[in-house]
Design an enzyme around this catalytic site. Structure first.
Site, mmCIF file in Angstrom:
data_model
loop_
_atom_site.group_PDB
_atom_site.id
_atom_site.type_symbol
_atom_site.label_atom_id
_atom_site.label_comp_id
_atom_site.label_asym_id
_atom_site.label_seq_id
_atom_site.Cartn_x
_atom_site.Cartn_y
_atom_site.Cartn_z
ATOM 1 N N ARG A 1 -29.295 -13.890 16.496
ATOM 2 C CA ARG A 1 -30.186 -14.852 15.822
ATOM 3 C C ARG A 1 -31.625 -14.630 16.260
ATOM 4 N NH1 ARG A 1 -26.706 -19.492 17.808
ATOM 5 N NH2 ARG A 1 -24.878 -19.404 16.466
ATOM 6 N N GLU A 39 -17.526 -25.408 29.795
ATOM 7 C CA GLU A 39 -17.592 -26.415 28.739
ATOM 8 C C GLU A 39 -16.247 -27.104 28.540
ATOM 9 O OE1 GLU A 39 -19.697 -23.141 26.643
ATOM 10 O OE2 GLU A 39 -20.481 -24.783 25.422
ATOM 11 N N ASN A 76 -10.788 -25.782 20.865
ATOM 12 C CA ASN A 76 -12.028 -25.427 20.175
ATOM 13 C C ASN A 76 -11.626 -24.609 18.953
ATOM 14 O OD1 ASN A 76 -14.472 -24.453 19.328
ATOM 15 N ND2 ASN A 76 -15.038 -23.516 21.280
ATOM 16 N N ARG A 98 -13.567 -29.938 20.854
ATOM 17 C CA ARG A 98 -14.994 -29.641 20.776
ATOM 18 C C ARG A 98 -15.401 -29.801 19.308
ATOM 19 N NH1 ARG A 98 -17.998 -24.106 19.926
ATOM 20 N NH2 ARG A 98 -20.108 -24.859 20.250
ATOM 21 N N ASP A 136 -24.942 -6.960 22.642
ATOM 22 C CA ASP A 136 -24.313 -7.057 23.964
ATOM 23 C C ASP A 136 -25.367 -6.761 25.031
ATOM 24 O OD1 ASP A 136 -22.978 -6.523 26.396
ATOM 25 O OD2 ASP A 136 -21.139 -6.092 25.295
ATOM 26 N N HIS A 177 -25.107 -26.786 22.366
ATOM 27 C CA HIS A 177 -24.698 -26.409 23.741
ATOM 28 C C HIS A 177 -24.808 -27.602 24.689
ATOM 29 C CE1 HIS A 177 -26.133 -21.998 22.921
ATOM 30 N NE2 HIS A 177 -24.827 -22.089 22.705
ATOM 31 N N GLY A 188 -22.897 -16.309 29.807
ATOM 32 C CA GLY A 188 -22.676 -14.866 30.017
ATOM 33 C C GLY A 188 -23.859 -14.107 30.588
ATOM 34 N N LYS A 240 -9.230 -21.724 20.251
ATOM 35 C CA LYS A 240 -9.301 -21.453 21.697
ATOM 36 C C LYS A 240 -8.776 -22.694 22.395
ATOM 37 C CE LYS A 240 -13.405 -18.557 21.641
ATOM 38 N NZ LYS A 240 -14.781 -18.881 21.314
ATOM 39 N N ARG A 289 -25.281 -6.259 28.139
ATOM 40 C CA ARG A 289 -25.017 -5.150 29.070
ATOM 41 C C ARG A 289 -25.500 -3.831 28.475
ATOM 42 N NH1 ARG A 289 -19.230 -7.655 29.935
ATOM 43 N NH2 ARG A 289 -19.757 -8.052 27.784
ATOM 44 N N ASN A 340 -24.221 -15.526 23.980
ATOM 45 C CA ASN A 340 -24.544 -14.843 22.738
ATOM 46 C C ASN A 340 -25.500 -15.718 21.930
ATOM 47 O OD1 ASN A 340 -24.358 -12.661 21.101
ATOM 48 N ND2 ASN A 340 -22.137 -12.767 20.919
HETATM 49 P P1 ADP Z 1 -20.703 -16.920 23.938
HETATM 50 O O1 ADP Z 1 -21.984 -17.492 23.435
HETATM 51 O O2 ADP Z 1 -20.038 -16.019 22.957
HETATM 52 O O3 ADP Z 1 -19.793 -17.921 24.626
HETATM 53 P P2 ADP Z 1 -21.032 -15.757 26.592
HETATM 54 O O4 ADP Z 1 -21.552 -16.934 27.325
HETATM 55 O O5 ADP Z 1 -19.681 -15.263 26.910
HETATM 56 O O6 ADP Z 1 -21.215 -15.933 25.036
HETATM 57 O O7 ADP Z 1 -22.078 -14.565 26.808
HETATM 58 C C1 ADP Z 1 -21.963 -13.360 26.132
HETATM 59 C C2 ADP Z 1 -23.117 -12.456 26.541
HETATM 60 O O8 ADP Z 1 -23.078 -12.294 27.970
HETATM 61 C C3 ADP Z 1 -23.057 -11.069 25.939
HETATM 62 O O9 ADP Z 1 -24.322 -10.721 25.416
HETATM 63 C C4 ADP Z 1 -22.730 -10.185 27.126
HETATM 64 O O10 ADP Z 1 -23.286 -8.931 26.996
HETATM 65 C C5 ADP Z 1 -23.400 -10.952 28.250
HETATM 66 N N1 ADP Z 1 -22.889 -10.513 29.550
HETATM 67 C C6 ADP Z 1 -21.654 -10.645 30.065
HETATM 68 N N2 ADP Z 1 -21.573 -10.027 31.267
HETATM 69 C C7 ADP Z 1 -22.800 -9.495 31.519
HETATM 70 C C8 ADP Z 1 -23.368 -8.739 32.584
HETATM 71 N N3 ADP Z 1 -22.661 -8.383 33.652
HETATM 72 N N4 ADP Z 1 -24.683 -8.372 32.471
HETATM 73 C C9 ADP Z 1 -25.398 -8.713 31.400
HETATM 74 N N5 ADP Z 1 -24.918 -9.416 30.380
HETATM 75 C C10 ADP Z 1 -23.642 -9.810 30.420
#
Ligand code: ADP
Length: 410
Positions: free
Chosen positions: A249, A392, A11, A99, A290, A188, A338, A18, A292, A219
């Site tokens: 976004r 993916e 990717n 990808r 983020d 996606h 995520g 990646k 979290r 994200n």
């Molecule tokens: P990307 O689109 O970059 O591939 P990911 O699928 O890795 O993204 O998701 C990233 C998001 O997942 C971030 O906003 C991160 O805060 C959130 N995330 C990861 N672990 C947790 C968790 N334990 N609780 C809440 N959100 C989380």
């Protein structure tokens, strides 16, 4: 049948590569990593590989990576390293799966990369000006390094090519679609397709007999309405900006917003683009993308974080309602990526008050952490609610294998 078929999935971004190396016959990940900050002062290559006893080892290599050619060369050096490598030489790699973000209307399925496919990816650059050029760089360097391997492009847009016209045509002069391909594409797709297939397997049903709503909440975030295995609507549009509230976004806004920003704030097209793509979403409302942190800040009483979570979950809930209406009946709702895989709080809030639609979440089950596929609805729920980790890259490897097999059979 072969005992092992190794496929390298790549990717490529504008400054990163990646990668994951799979043994697809065994569904086994052998190595993975990322070369980052390519072309910058200091580059970084993080590499994880499985040892024969199954333990994983991570190494981090910091030094300048001048270009993507050098990035891929260093990745390959690590894969074939005589002491810690996972393969003896590159001829063990049967194929490379790339990808590719935008395949437009041309690609409904993965394609073996030849000159025509490269030209088509190039033609779609206006629709994905950031992603397709980087994907093409990845293809070029991989073809140079693996001249004898089959190279396959797997498109993020392909799964959504089954959308009916009423779901993909915008109500603007039709010539814009006919002459310039302005329409909803959706993204996606690899993730939506992967979790849909896994959901059907988990439910013990044929994908062709069930209706699903899949929620990829990372994200970037998007949802898909899938009728009997075919995607019939999705929240992202001509670009990934449409639909849900995302990390940075905005998702859906009034299409007249850019005119207002230009006329009253004197903003340029580039500034508006940056504002809506990079400074909006969760970050625009409460300062961080983020999830979290957003949840933690809300728990500490931060009102902006609370508002951001409200917008985020309210938008999802609206689309769940819309997609139940589109599908007519729903068998399962699937959370992934995520946020979808990890945030019990978000899952619960998105499904709150949807009992009338047959959707219920069991708070206890929902709170159980896990890295595997799991069900979070109570037994009496009409609609099953599932959490399914996306993969993916594995899907790209599997699709690449399928393309190779059909090529060999033809
Ligand atoms: P990307 O689109 O970059 O591939 P990911 O699928 O890795 O993204 O998701 C990233 C998001 O997942 C971030 O906003 C991160 O805060 C959130 N995330 C990861 N672990 C947790 C968790 N334990 N609780 C809440 N959100 C989380």
């Amino acid at each position: 049948m072969r005992q092992s078929m190794k496929i390298l999935v790549i990717n490529t971004g504008s400054s990163s590569i990646k990668y994951k190396l799979f043994d697809v016959e065994q569904r086994k990940l052998m190595a993975s990593g990322v070369a980052e900050k390519i072309g910058e002062e200091t580059g970084m290559l993080t590499h994880q590989s499985a040892s024969p006893n199954g333990d994983w080892k991570e190494t981090i290599h910091e030094s300048r990576i001048p270009d993507h050619d050098e990035g891929l060369k260093r990745i390959v050096d690590l894969l074939v390293d005589p002491r810690n490598g996972v393969i003896k030489n590159t001829s063990e790699i049967s194929a490379i799966g790339h990808r590719v973000v935008h395949g437009g209307e041309r690609f409904h399925a993965p394609a073996v990369i030849d000159e025509g496919v490269i030209a088509a990816i190039q033609e779609h650059i206006p629709l994905a000006p950031l992603h397709n050029p980087a994907n093409l760089v990845g293809i070029r360097v991989a073809k140079k390094m693996f001249p004898a391997s089959v190279q396959v492009a797997v498109f993020d847009t392909a799964f959504h090519q089954t959308l009916p016209m009423e779901a993909f045509v915008y109500a603007v002069p039709l010539e814009l679609y006919e002459e310039h391909k302005v329409r909803r594409y959706g993204f996606h797709g690899t993730s939506h397709a992967y979790v849909a297939e896994r959901a059907a397997a988990y439910l013990g049903r044929d994908l062709e007999t069930i209706n699903l709503i899949t929620l990829h909440l990372g994200n970037g975030a998007s949802m898909a309405a899938i009728r009997k295995g075919k995607c019939v609507d999705t929240t992202m549009g001509m670009t990934p900006l449409a639909g849900l509230v995302m990390g940075t976004r905005s998702g859906d806004v009034d299409p007249a917003l850019p005119f207002f920003l230009a006329a009253n704030l004197g903003m340029s097209i580039k500034e508006i683009d940056d504002l809506l793509n990079k400074e909006s979403g969760l970050k625009g409302i409460c300062g961080t993308n983020d999830m979290r942190e957003v949840v933690e800040n809300m728990e500490r009483g931060d009102k902006r974080a609370e508002l951001a979570l409200h917008l985020y979950t309210y938008r999802i809930k609206k689309y769940i309602g819309a997609y139940v209406a589109v599908l007519g009946s729903l068998d399962a709702l699937v959370f992934t990526a995520g946020v979808g895989e990890n945030s019990a709080y978000i899952r619960e809030r998105c499904c709150q008050g949807l009992q009338k639609l047959g959707i219920r979440v069991d708070p206890e089950r929902n709170r159980q952490p896990g890295a595997e596929i799991r069900e979070i609805s109570p037994p009496e729920s009409e609609v099953r609610v599932l959490v399914i980790p996306t993969n993916e890259e594995l899907r790209i490897a599997q699709e690449t294998k399928k393309v190779m097999e059909s090529k060999a059979g033809s």
